[in-house]
Design a protein around this motif. Structure first.
Motif, mmCIF file in Angstrom:
data_model
loop_
_atom_site.group_PDB
_atom_site.id
_atom_site.type_symbol
_atom_site.label_atom_id
_atom_site.label_comp_id
_atom_site.label_asym_id
_atom_site.label_seq_id
_atom_site.Cartn_x
_atom_site.Cartn_y
_atom_site.Cartn_z
ATOM 1 N N ASN A 98 7.579 51.590 -46.374
ATOM 2 C CA ASN A 98 8.295 52.742 -45.849
ATOM 3 C C ASN A 98 9.773 52.380 -45.798
ATOM 4 O OD1 ASN A 98 9.605 54.394 -43.606
ATOM 5 N ND2 ASN A 98 7.629 55.432 -43.798
ATOM 6 N N TYR A 137 10.809 57.270 -47.137
ATOM 7 C CA TYR A 137 10.033 57.385 -48.369
ATOM 8 C C TYR A 137 8.886 56.378 -48.329
ATOM 9 C CZ TYR A 137 14.492 59.547 -49.369
ATOM 10 O OH TYR A 137 15.622 60.316 -49.276
ATOM 11 N N SER A 138 7.687 56.869 -48.569
ATOM 12 C CA SER A 138 6.484 56.044 -48.500
ATOM 13 C C SER A 138 6.010 55.693 -49.909
ATOM 14 C CB SER A 138 5.367 56.778 -47.751
ATOM 15 O OG SER A 138 5.777 57.070 -46.427
ATOM 16 N N GLN A 175 5.075 59.897 -50.501
ATOM 17 C CA GLN A 175 5.529 60.949 -49.593
ATOM 18 C C GLN A 175 7.026 60.802 -49.335
ATOM 19 O OE1 GLN A 175 3.730 60.919 -45.643
ATOM 20 N NE2 GLN A 175 3.581 63.143 -45.661
ATOM 21 N N THR A 176 7.729 61.916 -49.153
ATOM 22 C CA THR A 176 9.136 61.927 -48.760
ATOM 23 C C THR A 176 9.278 62.744 -47.481
ATOM 24 O OG1 THR A 176 9.749 63.932 -49.980
ATOM 25 C CG2 THR A 176 9.784 61.862 -51.205
ATOM 26 N N ASN A 177 10.049 62.217 -46.535
ATOM 27 C CA ASN A 177 10.219 62.897 -45.250
ATOM 28 C C ASN A 177 11.651 62.741 -44.756
ATOM 29 O OD1 ASN A 177 7.208 61.557 -45.042
ATOM 30 N ND2 ASN A 177 7.261 63.654 -44.276
ATOM 31 N N THR A 196 9.729 67.766 -45.230
ATOM 32 C CA THR A 196 9.688 67.065 -46.517
ATOM 33 C C THR A 196 11.072 67.054 -47.147
ATOM 34 O OG1 THR A 196 7.395 67.709 -46.881
ATOM 35 C CG2 THR A 196 8.653 67.045 -48.818
#
Length: 268
Positions: A98, A137-138, A175-177, A196
């Protein structure tokens, strides 16, 4: 997606080239990442982001030197260590990372518009209006690291050993957050937003070069503790080829891990 095959190529190449290779241990690792963002216009061409940020000589006006800041991330995973000789080892891991960066915007004015948040509508100008974004960002990662002992043969079996470490890792974006904290004002009566991150067209795969060191300490005949500081540099952009932005995040990684040692079949 083809870049994800690189660890497999490395693994089979070195195992075939070293017929005496054996599984030495299995273990787990965890640690923090210091994330260093770099965001530039691709090919030094002036580029406008969807939110209207300007560029100057190919460098985004909201780049690291302006408003982007460091962020502490983290990673964790499992690894398998292969022994080729008393001096040379390789480990293959599978882990989660992460990472990301922070963006600070200061002294915002009435009617300024901010991505993912909206427009400032308050009339009061007596309180400074600032906002801090945290972009996260994962990734699913497959690191392949090589360890070469720096000690001579007389000290190679001491309780503490030192190695130079290098390798590559491939990553798959999962994933993006983002989250945004507003200071001194609110939008629609809210001062916290999250969701997101769709600011960029993100590349789904990446490749990183890794260089560092490893310190291994023997706990007992079955367990070893190790510490591996690494500098990780992305070889590919974090954005898709058709995006006008070259986005990268370098990492300073601190790996802490334990390995369970198998019996040495070479009897040396």
């Amino acid at each position: 997606m083809k870049y994800l095959l690189l660890p497999t190529v490395f693994f089979f190449f070195f195992c075939n080239a070293n017929a005496q290779s054996q599984i030495k241990s299995v273990g787990l690792y965890v640690g923090p990442d210091l994330c260093l963002p770099s965001i530039k216009a691709r090919n030094n061409n002036p580029t406008q982001l969807p939110n209207g940020y300007a560029t100057s000589n190919g460098q985004l006006a909201d780049s690291l030197s302006k408003t982007d800041g460091l962020r502490i991330g983290y990673h964790a995973g499992l690894n398998v260590l292969f022994k080729f000789s008393d001096q040379f080892y390789m480990d293959v891991g599978l882990g989660y990372r992460n990472s990301g960066f922070r963006r600070h915007l200061y002294k915002l004015q009435q009617e300024d518009s901010m991505m993912y948040v909206g427009e400032i509508e308050e009339l009061s100008q007596g309180v400074p209006k600032n906002i801090t974004y945290h972009f996260r960002y994962s990734y699913l990662e497959v690191p392949v690291l090589f360890h070469y002992s720096l000690q001579n043969i007389e000290h190679r079996f001491d309780d503490v050993n030192y190695y130079i470490t290098f390798g590559i890792s491939t990553s798959l974006l999962m994933q993006t957050n983002y989250n945004a904290r507003l200071f001194g004002f609110s939008v629609d009566e809210k001062n916290f937003f999250k969701g997101t991150d769709n600011q960029y067209k993100f590349a789904t795969t990446g490749v990183n070069a890794m260089l560092g060191a490893r310190i291994v300490s023997v706990m007992d005949e079955k367990w070893k503790f190790y510490f591996t500081p690494l500098f990780t540099y992305p070889l590919l952009s974090g954005t898709a080829n058709n995006e006008g932005i070259n986005w990268k995040t370098s990492l300073v990684q601190l790996n802490f891990g334990f390995n369970y040692m198998f019996a040495d079949k070479s009897n040396d």
